[in-house]
Design a protein around this motif. Structure first.
Motif, mmCIF file in Angstrom:
data_model
loop_
_atom_site.group_PDB
_atom_site.id
_atom_site.type_symbol
_atom_site.label_atom_id
_atom_site.label_comp_id
_atom_site.label_asym_id
_atom_site.label_seq_id
_atom_site.Cartn_x
_atom_site.Cartn_y
_atom_site.Cartn_z
ATOM 1 N N ARG A 226 91.006 45.453 108.286
ATOM 2 C CA ARG A 226 92.073 44.699 108.944
ATOM 3 C C ARG A 226 93.227 45.625 109.337
ATOM 4 O O ARG A 226 93.766 45.526 110.447
ATOM 5 C CB ARG A 226 92.575 43.587 108.006
ATOM 6 N N ARG A 227 93.584 46.529 108.437
ATOM 7 C CA ARG A 227 94.678 47.462 108.739
ATOM 8 C C ARG A 227 94.273 48.435 109.845
ATOM 9 O O ARG A 227 95.095 48.809 110.686
ATOM 10 C CB ARG A 227 95.065 48.225 107.477
ATOM 11 N N GLN B 86 94.713 46.859 113.003
ATOM 12 C CA GLN B 86 96.103 46.426 113.130
ATOM 13 C C GLN B 86 96.231 44.911 113.349
ATOM 14 O O GLN B 86 96.909 44.451 114.264
ATOM 15 C CB GLN B 86 96.796 47.193 114.265
ATOM 16 N N MET B 87 95.576 44.161 112.479
ATOM 17 C CA MET B 87 95.700 42.715 112.489
ATOM 18 C C MET B 87 96.420 42.268 111.224
ATOM 19 O O MET B 87 96.227 42.841 110.151
ATOM 20 C CB MET B 87 94.332 42.032 112.571
ATOM 21 N N THR B 88 97.252 41.256 111.337
ATOM 22 C CA THR B 88 97.956 40.728 110.171
ATOM 23 C C THR B 88 97.043 39.774 109.396
ATOM 24 O O THR B 88 96.074 39.230 109.937
ATOM 25 C CB THR B 88 99.218 39.966 110.586
#
Length: 225
Positions: A15-16, A19-21
């Motif tokens: 996820r990081r 670059q997704m929250t």
């Protein structure tokens, strides 16, 4: 990775990387941000198969299995990204089209989740020596999907539930039996247990009956002690 804690760490790292929250991933996967946060922190004791498929679809990855024949450990799960799909193999022609169609599906779409589930199922069924007709029977289908329209029409919540049970059975067998060949052939051997009445467990799975498949899973789960 062999544990839910390891899987959660992989999910967080992926996820990081893209670059997704947490909020964005959770919303697209249809789960709460708190649930995703607990998965990533390793504080969940269980996480449903459909939820897992949805999260991985949003992240643009799927699961692969890798068995270390020398270690005697349960099979490891690994991620692969959509760009690697052309190099994968599946067990039957009707779902082979998914390797290309998957790349064209919007991340997080319901069809993406269905294709992920079908591909996981196909790999397990191949290890168990099931042909296309037998795979269809386990999923309570007259035929396996042959097109995107078929997936949308034939694969429903009950199909995904059956796939989740098959996945659980596969994992438990490889936990119970250090020898991968023994684990994968267990379903084909006659069983004297009360549930099976001398028949091989695969006969019960081939009924396609959800409660019967669940009973096989529960029987194996009880053997874990």
């Amino acid at each position: 990775m062999r544990t839910l804690i390891e899987l959660g760490r992989k999910v967080a790292a992926r996820r990081r990387l893209i670059q997704m929250t947490q909020a964005h991933v959770a919303a697209q996967a249809g789960i709460s941000s708190d649930t995703l946060s607990r998965l990533e922190r390793g504080s969940l004791s269980e996480f449903g198969t459909r939820k897992l498929l949805a999260v991985l679809s949003v992240l643009g990855v799927e699961l692969a299995f890798k068995q270390d024949a020398l270690s005697g450990s349960p099979p490891e799960c690994e991620f692969w990204s959509g760009g690697d799909l052309q190099g994968l193999s599946v067990s039957s022609d009707p779902v082979d089209w998914g390797r290309r169609a998957m790349e064209k599906q919007p991340i997080g779409s319901s069809d993406n989740v269905k294709l992920s589930g079908l591909r996981i199922f196909a790999r397990i069924a191949e290890a168990w020596g099931l042909g296309g007709a037998e795979q269809a029977r386990v999923l309570a289908m007259s035929n396996l999907p042959r097109s995107a329209d078929d997936v949308d029409r034939l694969v429903d919540d009950m199909t995904l539930r059956r796939i989740g049970l098959v996945f659980s059975i596969y994992r438990i067998l490889h936990t119970l039996f250090p020898d991968p060949n023994q684990a994968d052939s267990w379903l084909q051997r006659p069983n004297s247990g009360a549930l099976f009445s001398g028949k091989p467990a695969i006969d019960l799975l081939l009924t396609g009956d959800l409660s019967t498949i669940e009973a096989v899973r529960d029987h194996l789960d009880s053997q874990l002690g």
